[in-house]
Design a protein around this motif. Structure first.
Motif, PDB file in Angstrom:
ATOM      1  N   GLU A 102       0.837  -1.214   0.000  1.00 55.83           N
ATOM      2  CA  GLU A 102       0.000   0.000   0.000  1.00 55.83           C
ATOM      3  C   GLU A 102       0.870   1.262   0.000  1.00 55.83           C
ATOM      4  O   GLU A 102       0.577   2.253   0.670  1.00 55.83           O
ATOM      5  N   ALA A 103       1.934   1.223  -0.779  1.00 56.70           N
ATOM      6  CA  ALA A 103       2.915   2.312  -0.780  1.00 56.70           C
ATOM      7  C   ALA A 103       2.369   3.596  -1.379  1.00 56.70           C
ATOM      8  O   ALA A 103       2.973   4.663  -1.202  1.00 56.70           O
ATOM      9  N   GLN A 104       1.249   3.522  -2.072  1.00 57.75           N
ATOM     10  CA  GLN A 104       0.657   4.748  -2.605  1.00 57.75           C
ATOM     11  C   GLN A 104       0.269   5.714  -1.494  1.00 57.75           C
ATOM     12  O   GLN A 104       0.185   6.933  -1.715  1.00 57.75           O
ATOM     13  N   PHE A 105       0.051   5.177  -0.297  1.00 60.40           N
ATOM     14  CA  PHE A 105      -0.365   6.012   0.833  1.00 60.40           C
ATOM     15  C   PHE A 105       0.812   6.618   1.599  1.00 60.40           C
ATOM     16  O   PHE A 105       0.604   7.351   2.565  1.00 60.40           O
ATOM     17  N   PHE A 106       2.035   6.292   1.210  1.00 55.11           N
ATOM     18  CA  PHE A 106       3.199   6.866   1.878  1.00 55.11           C
ATOM     19  C   PHE A 106       3.378   8.319   1.429  1.00 55.11           C
ATOM     20  O   PHE A 106       2.955   8.704   0.336  1.00 55.11           O
ATOM     21  N   THR A 107       4.059   9.100   2.259  1.00 53.22           N
ATOM     22  CA  THR A 107       4.377  10.465   1.863  1.00 53.22           C
ATOM     23  C   THR A 107       5.594  10.460   0.948  1.00 53.22           C
ATOM     24  O   THR A 107       6.365   9.496   0.911  1.00 53.22           O
ATOM     25  N   ALA A 108       5.781  11.551   0.223  1.00 51.28           N
ATOM     26  CA  ALA A 108       6.951  11.669  -0.642  1.00 51.28           C
ATOM     27  C   ALA A 108       8.232  11.571   0.183  1.00 51.28           C
ATOM     28  O   ALA A 108       9.216  10.957  -0.247  1.00 51.28           O
ATOM     29  N   THR A 167      -0.948   3.084  -8.662  1.00 50.08           N
ATOM     30  CA  THR A 167      -0.326   4.297  -9.169  1.00 50.08           C
ATOM     31  C   THR A 167      -1.246   5.509  -9.032  1.00 50.08           C
ATOM     32  O   THR A 167      -0.833   6.558  -8.542  1.00 50.08           O
ATOM     33  N   SER A 168      -2.493   5.366  -9.456  1.00 49.46           N
ATOM     34  CA  SER A 168      -3.390   6.526  -9.484  1.00 49.46           C
ATOM     35  C   SER A 168      -4.671   6.255  -8.704  1.00 49.46           C
ATOM     36  O   SER A 168      -5.069   5.111  -8.491  1.00 49.46           O
ATOM     37  N   ASP A 169      -5.335   7.342  -8.316  1.00 47.05           N
ATOM     38  CA  ASP A 169      -6.531   7.243  -7.488  1.00 47.05           C
ATOM     39  C   ASP A 169      -7.783   7.126  -8.362  1.00 47.05           C
ATOM     40  O   ASP A 169      -7.709   6.930  -9.578  1.00 47.05           O
ATOM     41  N   PHE A 170      -8.945   7.265  -7.748  1.00 47.31           N
ATOM     42  CA  PHE A 170     -10.214   7.067  -8.456  1.00 47.31           C
ATOM     43  C   PHE A 170     -10.480   8.151  -9.494  1.00 47.31           C
ATOM     44  O   PHE A 170     -11.341   8.001 -10.361  1.00 47.31           O
ATOM     45  N   ARG A 171      -9.726   9.262  -9.419  1.00 43.65           N
ATOM     46  CA  ARG A 171      -9.854  10.332 -10.418  1.00 43.65           C
ATOM     47  C   ARG A 171      -8.803  10.216 -11.511  1.00 43.65           C
ATOM     48  O   ARG A 171      -8.673  11.112 -12.340  1.00 43.65           O
ATOM     49  N   ALA A 172      -8.020   9.123 -11.480  1.00 44.52           N
ATOM     50  CA  ALA A 172      -6.904   8.926 -12.409  1.00 44.52           C
ATOM     51  C   ALA A 172      -5.817   9.971 -12.188  1.00 44.52           C
ATOM     52  O   ALA A 172      -5.135  10.377 -13.126  1.00 44.52           O
ATOM     53  N   ARG A 173      -5.623  10.376 -10.938  1.00 47.40           N
ATOM     54  CA  ARG A 173      -4.552  11.286 -10.541  1.00 47.40           C
ATOM     55  C   ARG A 173      -3.543  10.514  -9.700  1.00 47.40           C
ATOM     56  O   ARG A 173      -3.919   9.664  -8.882  1.00 47.40           O
ATOM     57  N   PHE A 201      -1.167   9.255  -6.867  1.00 46.22           N
ATOM     58  CA  PHE A 201      -0.963   9.397  -5.434  1.00 46.22           C
ATOM     59  C   PHE A 201       0.426   9.998  -5.210  1.00 46.22           C
ATOM     60  O   PHE A 201       1.369   9.679  -5.951  1.00 46.22           O
ATOM     61  N   PRO A 202       0.610  10.832  -4.191  1.00 50.02           N
ATOM     62  CA  PRO A 202       1.932  11.417  -3.939  1.00 50.02           C
ATOM     63  C   PRO A 202       3.016  10.359  -3.731  1.00 50.02           C
ATOM     64  O   PRO A 202       4.128  10.497  -4.260  1.00 50.02           O
ATOM     65  N   GLY A 203       2.715   9.304  -2.979  1.00 48.84           N
ATOM     66  CA  GLY A 203       3.711   8.258  -2.758  1.00 48.84           C
ATOM     67  C   GLY A 203       4.085   7.545  -4.040  1.00 48.84           C
ATOM     68  O   GLY A 203       5.263   7.286  -4.312  1.00 48.84           O
ATOM     69  N   SER A 204       3.098   7.249  -4.862  1.00 51.77           N
ATOM     70  CA  SER A 204       3.370   6.576  -6.124  1.00 51.77           C
ATOM     71  C   SER A 204       4.144   7.469  -7.082  1.00 51.77           C
ATOM     72  O   SER A 204       5.055   7.004  -7.788  1.00 51.77           O
ATOM     73  N   ALA A 205       3.797   8.736  -7.116  1.00 52.71           N
ATOM     74  CA  ALA A 205       4.514   9.669  -7.989  1.00 52.71           C
ATOM     75  C   ALA A 205       5.991   9.723  -7.626  1.00 52.71           C
ATOM     76  O   ALA A 205       6.864   9.691  -8.507  1.00 52.71           O
ATOM     77  N   ARG A 206       6.280   9.781  -6.342  1.00 52.50           N
ATOM     78  CA  ARG A 206       7.692   9.852  -5.922  1.00 52.50           C
ATOM     79  C   ARG A 206       8.403   8.529  -6.190  1.00 52.50           C
ATOM     80  O   ARG A 206       9.600   8.525  -6.540  1.00 52.50           O
ATOM     81  N   LEU A 207       7.700   7.426  -6.056  1.00 54.92           N
ATOM     82  CA  LEU A 207       8.309   6.133  -6.369  1.00 54.92           C
ATOM     83  C   LEU A 207       8.649   6.033  -7.852  1.00 54.92           C
ATOM     84  O   LEU A 207       9.716   5.542  -8.226  1.00 54.92           O
TER      85      LEU A 207
END
Length: 210
Positions: free
Chosen positions: A87-93, A116-122, A124-130
């Motif tokens: 569930e690394a999408q929920f981690f902070t950058a 990678t992305s949320d229900f809006r297709a945006r 997640f901060p954790g996923s973006a940094r990963l």
């Protein structure tokens, strides 16, 4: 050399199953690891798979410092050869940067798993940094399927079968929810863009229509 790896895909594609399998594979070879998760659908401090597998893990919150945890464990004589983080999408950058530092400075393998992305297709901060920092980003080969049979690539949040497009980014639910509860459904991009969930499709399309 140690690596930071991000295993990603939509819901229902086997990320948690792979996380538990990877932990097993390393542990049976005598390697010592730490398991982390955040907001697993099964409850606090648990990595769970829809196949029925589960294992206790350390629960992450916004104050968790991965660098300090690994250094403290090693300082007290406990080896850490690898880290599994579900569930690394929920981690902070910042937490993702800590994991990268664990890899680079402590030579510890870090395997992260998440959407990678949320229900809006945006993103997640954790996923973006990963995606920005990982040595490798691996798309899981087990294909989640949209109701139409195409490969599912997007996560839709639903209420009574209807797609929801506004709300908090993080709301815990599952693909098996329903009955007035917030739930999630995996869709192909086409049907996500059209907001056409399985329930909507059943109401408006012929049996074999798309």
């Amino acid at each position: 050399m140690a690596e930071l790896v991000f295993f990603s895909g939509p819901m229902d594609c086997g990320k948690s199953t792979l996380a538990l399998q990877m932990h097993h594979n390393h542990a049976v070879r005598g390697r010592d690891g730490l398991l982390f998760t955040r907001l697993d659908r099964a409850g606090v401090a648990t990595i769970s798979s829809r196949l029925g597998l589960s294992r206790r893990a350390l629960e992450v919150d916004d104050t968790t410092d991965f660098w300090s945890l690994v250094v403290d464990r090693r300082t007290h004589g406990h080896p850490v050869d690898y880290v599994i983080a579900d569930e690394a999408q929920f981690f902070t950058a910042l937490q993702v940067e800590q994991l990268a530092r664990v890899v680079d400075e402590l030579d510890v393998d870090v395997f992260t798993f998440g959407i990678t992305s949320d229900f809006r297709a945006r993103l997640f901060p954790g996923s973006a940094r990963l995606v920005e920092l990982a040595d490798r980003v691996e798309v899981l080969q087990v294909r989640a399927l949209c109701w139409c049979g195409a490969r599912a690539t997007h996560n839709a949040r639903t209420l009574d079968g209807l797609m929801v497009t506004q709300g908090e980014q993080v709301v815990v639910g599952d693909v098996e929810g329903g009955g007035g509860e917030v739930a999630y459904e995996v869709l192909c991009r086409r049907h996500h863009m059209r907001q056409m969930t399985a329930a909507v499709a059943r109401a408006v399309l012929p049996v074999d229509g798309r």
